[in-house]
Design a protein around this motif. Structure first.
Motif, PDB file in Angstrom:
ATOM      1  N   GLY A 173     -54.724 -47.885  -1.764  1.00  0.00           N
ATOM      2  CA  GLY A 173     -56.042 -48.054  -2.390  1.00  0.00           C
ATOM      3  C   GLY A 173     -56.861 -49.188  -1.785  1.00  0.00           C
ATOM      4  N   HIS A 174     -56.261 -49.931  -0.832  1.00  0.00           N
ATOM      5  CA  HIS A 174     -56.934 -51.125  -0.288  1.00  0.00           C
ATOM      6  C   HIS A 174     -58.303 -50.788   0.321  1.00  0.00           C
ATOM      7  CE1 HIS A 174     -57.177 -55.155   1.537  1.00  0.00           C
ATOM      8  NE2 HIS A 174     -57.673 -54.536   2.603  1.00  0.00           N
ATOM      9  N   THR A 175     -58.331 -49.755   1.166  1.00  0.00           N
ATOM     10  CA  THR A 175     -59.585 -49.427   1.868  1.00  0.00           C
ATOM     11  C   THR A 175     -60.690 -49.143   0.858  1.00  0.00           C
ATOM     12  OG1 THR A 175     -58.206 -48.406   3.538  1.00  0.00           O
ATOM     13  CG2 THR A 175     -60.546 -47.945   3.689  1.00  0.00           C
ATOM     14  N   ASP A 176     -60.365 -48.351  -0.159  1.00  0.00           N
ATOM     15  CA  ASP A 176     -61.387 -48.000  -1.154  1.00  0.00           C
ATOM     16  C   ASP A 176     -61.806 -49.231  -1.963  1.00  0.00           C
ATOM     17  OD1 ASP A 176     -61.254 -45.459  -0.246  1.00  0.00           O
ATOM     18  OD2 ASP A 176     -59.917 -44.729  -1.818  1.00  0.00           O
ATOM     19  N   ARG A 177     -60.820 -50.046  -2.332  1.00  0.00           N
ATOM     20  CA  ARG A 177     -61.152 -51.244  -3.126  1.00  0.00           C
ATOM     21  C   ARG A 177     -62.103 -52.164  -2.362  1.00  0.00           C
ATOM     22  NH1 ARG A 177     -55.665 -50.886  -4.666  1.00  0.00           N
ATOM     23  NH2 ARG A 177     -55.033 -52.334  -3.041  1.00  0.00           N
ATOM     24  N   MET A 178     -61.802 -52.373  -1.070  1.00  0.00           N
ATOM     25  CA  MET A 178     -62.645 -53.291  -0.277  1.00  0.00           C
ATOM     26  C   MET A 178     -64.028 -52.685  -0.041  1.00  0.00           C
ATOM     27  SD  MET A 178     -60.926 -55.937  -0.069  1.00  0.00           S
ATOM     28  CE  MET A 178     -60.250 -55.465  -1.642  1.00  0.00           C
ATOM     29  N   SER A 179     -64.036 -51.356   0.155  1.00  0.00           N
ATOM     30  CA  SER A 179     -65.319 -50.711   0.407  1.00  0.00           C
ATOM     31  C   SER A 179     -66.209 -50.774  -0.846  1.00  0.00           C
ATOM     32  CB  SER A 179     -65.026 -49.287   0.878  1.00  0.00           C
ATOM     33  OG  SER A 179     -66.072 -48.466   0.635  1.00  0.00           O
ATOM     34  N   ILE A 180     -65.603 -50.573  -2.018  1.00  0.00           N
ATOM     35  CA  ILE A 180     -66.393 -50.648  -3.263  1.00  0.00           C
ATOM     36  C   ILE A 180     -66.903 -52.087  -3.474  1.00  0.00           C
ATOM     37  CG2 ILE A 180     -66.328 -50.399  -5.799  1.00  0.00           C
ATOM     38  CD1 ILE A 180     -64.174 -48.211  -5.350  1.00  0.00           C
ATOM     39  N   ALA A 181     -66.008 -53.054  -3.259  1.00  0.00           N
ATOM     40  CA  ALA A 181     -66.421 -54.456  -3.454  1.00  0.00           C
ATOM     41  C   ALA A 181     -67.598 -54.790  -2.547  1.00  0.00           C
ATOM     42  CB  ALA A 181     -65.247 -55.395  -3.167  1.00  0.00           C
ATOM     43  N   GLN A 182     -67.525 -54.358  -1.288  1.00  0.00           N
ATOM     44  CA  GLN A 182     -68.601 -54.678  -0.337  1.00  0.00           C
ATOM     45  C   GLN A 182     -69.898 -53.951  -0.710  1.00  0.00           C
ATOM     46  OE1 GLN A 182     -66.034 -54.041   3.229  1.00  0.00           O
ATOM     47  NE2 GLN A 182     -67.090 -55.832   4.009  1.00  0.00           N
ATOM     48  N   THR A 183     -69.752 -52.704  -1.183  1.00  0.00           N
ATOM     49  CA  THR A 183     -70.949 -51.944  -1.558  1.00  0.00           C
ATOM     50  C   THR A 183     -71.625 -52.589  -2.773  1.00  0.00           C
ATOM     51  OG1 THR A 183     -69.826 -49.981  -0.784  1.00  0.00           O
ATOM     52  CG2 THR A 183     -71.784 -49.614  -2.115  1.00  0.00           C
ATOM     53  N   LEU A 184     -70.803 -52.984  -3.748  1.00  0.00           N
ATOM     54  CA  LEU A 184     -71.369 -53.620  -4.954  1.00  0.00           C
ATOM     55  C   LEU A 184     -72.133 -54.887  -4.579  1.00  0.00           C
ATOM     56  CD1 LEU A 184     -68.329 -53.350  -7.394  1.00  0.00           C
ATOM     57  CD2 LEU A 184     -70.572 -52.286  -7.716  1.00  0.00           C
ATOM     58  N   LEU A 185     -71.540 -55.667  -3.685  1.00  0.00           N
ATOM     59  CA  LEU A 185     -72.180 -56.930  -3.310  1.00  0.00           C
ATOM     60  C   LEU A 185     -73.406 -56.692  -2.435  1.00  0.00           C
ATOM     61  CD1 LEU A 185     -68.984 -59.068  -2.699  1.00  0.00           C
ATOM     62  CD2 LEU A 185     -70.596 -59.299  -4.591  1.00  0.00           C
TER      63      LEU A 185
ATOM     64  N   GLN B  15     -76.238 -55.842  -4.707  1.00  0.00           N
ATOM     65  CA  GLN B  15     -76.658 -56.995  -5.506  1.00  0.00           C
ATOM     66  C   GLN B  15     -77.269 -58.094  -4.628  1.00  0.00           C
ATOM     67  OE1 GLN B  15     -76.075 -57.409  -8.809  1.00  0.00           O
ATOM     68  NE2 GLN B  15     -76.562 -59.576  -9.016  1.00  0.00           N
ATOM     69  N   ALA B  16     -76.705 -58.243  -3.401  1.00  0.00           N
ATOM     70  CA  ALA B  16     -77.065 -59.409  -2.582  1.00  0.00           C
ATOM     71  C   ALA B  16     -77.008 -59.050  -1.101  1.00  0.00           C
ATOM     72  CB  ALA B  16     -76.070 -60.538  -2.887  1.00  0.00           C
ATOM     73  N   PRO B  17     -78.061 -58.441  -0.556  1.00  0.00           N
ATOM     74  CA  PRO B  17     -78.005 -57.992   0.839  1.00  0.00           C
ATOM     75  C   PRO B  17     -77.884 -59.113   1.872  1.00  0.00           C
ATOM     76  CG  PRO B  17     -80.094 -57.366  -0.216  1.00  0.00           C
ATOM     77  CD  PRO B  17     -79.288 -58.070  -1.245  1.00  0.00           C
ATOM     78  N   THR B  18     -78.183 -60.334   1.505  1.00  0.00           N
ATOM     79  CA  THR B  18     -78.051 -61.424   2.487  1.00  0.00           C
ATOM     80  C   THR B  18     -76.711 -62.160   2.341  1.00  0.00           C
ATOM     81  OG1 THR B  18     -79.287 -62.817   0.964  1.00  0.00           O
ATOM     82  CG2 THR B  18     -80.512 -61.875   2.823  1.00  0.00           C
ATOM     83  N   LEU B  19     -75.766 -61.494   1.680  1.00  0.00           N
ATOM     84  CA  LEU B  19     -74.411 -62.041   1.583  1.00  0.00           C
ATOM     85  C   LEU B  19     -73.472 -61.098   2.337  1.00  0.00           C
ATOM     86  CD1 LEU B  19     -72.428 -64.050  -0.065  1.00  0.00           C
ATOM     87  CD2 LEU B  19     -72.029 -62.043  -1.478  1.00  0.00           C
TER      88      LEU B  19
END
Ligand SMILES: Cc1cc2nc3c(=O)[nH]c(=O)nc-3n(C[C@H](O)[C@H](O)[C@H](O)COP(=O)(O)OP(=O)(O)OC[C@H]3O[C@@H](n4cnc5c(N)ncnc54)[C@H](O)[C@@H]3O)c2cc1C
Length: 511
Positions: A425-437, A440-444
């Motif tokens: 599940g690592h790939t999906d977890r990291m991809s969701i975390a990055q998408t959420l951020l 919310q915050a495109p300059t992060l």
């Protein structure tokens, strides 16, 4: 640039947009350098007293021994690292010819890893039935694309057979991830091989297709070699820090991050606050999770789920004349098929002085033993004397050191949270975390070894990709070339290139 604490000498002209990179490991430094090259003003804030993160080299005992606390080499196929080294003028050193000889420990036996087509046919690493099983791979039907994600063990055993897993893939994973192949995700660890199964119906067919496609590139490629830097891996970091000219600040932990109307406000460990237009978080996942907590609780939880395996590295040197069983070569990795006769927490050993020149006095032999990993987290409880005892027993077995032969050097590196584990599940977890951020915050941007690969090349690439993404965002598009500047309440501490103190969560003792 927004600033809640303006300095008195803030220029009248609107300063150029600034990015703060949190963490001066190779990922953060590579990102900062790419940003600087693109003309963005950048500052790197590092919590510990040295730059480089896991990349640490120690010249000890009046420079008689050169030890790597973390990475010890990278292959010449590491395009991003090699290109960066060339750009920075890092003097690279190739491994000795011997380094192509590698071994797998199967119980008390050391089996040779094949390094040519002929040795692959004749190797005793796999019995004939396992070699025949390997060749059946193209005829095994692929899993449907919507089948549940598999562990590395499930994927490799299904496609290549049980022994290909226990004697080839699993020792390799022990060497790279210090991980458990029953927990690591095939999709996260071997994304290309999983894609070959989906696209070509077979790993072997996919490899052949990719070989045909890249044939012309392969012809022009420089010969494969294993590389390090003159003076050790730390030289790479020193060159990066020099190129970043005064923008790397040590002993400067970032403890909080807040999105403001015009950018970012970072809270430092000493209470200071600084502002920036963009932020790159290049710290480990468990630190990054805390820093993004105010932006997305879900991203925080997903990042918190990344587990890290501990590693204890023990260097020992012996007089060559005291060793009866030393082999020239890269070293040995351990198969878990049968127990090791000496120590169950042993992951493998590198014959350091056989791999790279000038690592110890000519009449001595330098070996590094690795213990711990995801399956043996109890190494965290080992005292330093216990680690030396275990290493000495391992040296006796592996190198045939005489019982009375005392090591001329013992050096212990304890890394508590060393290697991120890419579990199911690592790939999906990291991809969701990055998408959420990103929403919310495109300059992060997040960068680091827990995202798309743990080797140095993936780290450098991750930094460079983050830079490209930031450059597409409004404050950084067409950023003018400008000297780096950041608005702070007090001057940030400067870096000393000679600091040799170990990084966060890591201890080093040398005798
Ligand atoms: C023992 C070992 C051997 C390895 N061998 C190899 C090898 O031979 N070849 C290879 O390719 N790879 C190897 N690797 C993997 C590779 O070295 C790492 O994946 C890579 O160095 C990680 O770099 P990074 O910048 O992503 O993270 P890190 O090196 O972890 O850097 C993160 C930085 O962030 C800093 N930080 C943390 N919190 C804060 C904060 N709050 N504020 C500011 N800064 C903060 C940390 O102090 C650290 O300097 C090895 C790793 C280990 C541990």
């Amino acid at each position: 640039m927004s600033d809640s604490h303006p300095l008195p000498d803030v220029p009248e002209k609107q300063p150029s947009p600034t990015v703060v990179v949190v963490g001066a490991g190779i990922s953060g430094l590579a990102c900062a350098y790419a940003l600087q090259q693109a003309g963005v003003a950048v500052q790197v804030l590092e919590a510990s007293s040295q730059a480089g993160g896991w990349v640490q080299s120690f010249a000890v005992e009046e420079h008689r021994y050169l030890l790597e606390g973390g990475p010890n080499s990278f292959p010449s196929s590491s395009k991003a690292v090699v290109a960066l080294a060339e750009q920075l003028g890092v003097p690279l050193v190739s491994a000795n010819e011997n380094a192509k000889h590698r071994f797998i420990a199967l119980g008390a036996d050391l089996l040779t890893v094949p390094h040519s087509l002929w040795s692959a046919i004749t190797t005793n690493l796999l019995p004939w039935r396992a070699k025949l099983r390997l060749l059946q791979e193209p005829f095994i039907a692929p899993l449907s694309a919507d089948a549940p994600e598999e562990t590395v063990a499930q994927f490799v055993e299904r496609r290549l057979g049980v022994l290909a897993h226990t004697r080839m893939v699993q020792p390799f994973l022990t060497g790279v991830y210090a991980g458990n192949s029953n927990q690591l995700s095939a999709k996260a660890v071997f994304p290309k091989l999983v894609a070959y199964e989906q696209d070509y119906g077979s790993i072997i067919k996919g490899l052949l297709a990719s070989f045909r496609k890249n044939k012309s590139k392969i012809k022009n490629k420089r010969p494969y070699a294993l590389l390090n830097c003159a003076g050790g891996m730390k030289t790479f970091i020193q060159k990066l820090v020099q190129a970043l000219a005064g923008t790397v600040h040590l002993n400067t932990p970032v403890t909080g991050l807040k999105q403001t109307a015009s950018g970012w406000e970072l809270q430092l460990g000493n209470g200071q606050k600084i502002s920036a237009d963009g932020v790159v978080l290049a710290a480990p996942a468990f630190v990054t999770s805390q820093l993004v907590a105010s932006l997305s609780t879900e991203a925080r939880l997903l990042l918190d789920a990344v587990e890290y395996a501990p590693i204890t590295v023990v260097y020992q040197a012996f007089k060559k004349r005291h060793l009866t069983n030393r082999k020239e070569g890269f070293g040995v990795l351990r198969s878990w098929e049968v127990p090791n006769p000496v120590n169950q927490a042993w992951l493998g050993s590198l014959w350091t002085s056989s791999v790279f020149p000038n690592r110890c006095p000519k009449d001595e032999w330098l070996v590094s033993h690795f213990f711990g990993g995801a399956c043996h987290t109890d190494v965290l409880l080992w005292s330093e004397s216990r680690a030396i005892e275990e290493a000495t027993a391992q040296s006796r077995w592996l190198l045939g050191s005489a019982p009375k032969a005392m090591p001329t050097l013992n050096a212990v590196f304890n890394h508590a949270k060393a290697i991120p584990q890419y579990t199911l599940g690592h790939t999906d977890r990291m991809s969701i975390a990055q998408t959420l951020l990103a929403y919310q915050a495109p300059t992060l941007q997040l960068v680091g070894n827990y995202l798309q690969g743990i080797n140095l090349n993936s780290c450098v690439e991750s930094g460079q990709v983050a830079c490209e993404k930031l450059l597409k965002m409004p404050p950084f598009q067409k950023a003018p070339q400008a000297p780096a500047s950041v608005h702070t309440t007090e001057p940030l501490p400067p870096i000393s290139l000679d600091d040799n103190v170990s990084a966060i969560d890591s201890t080093a003792t040398i005798h």
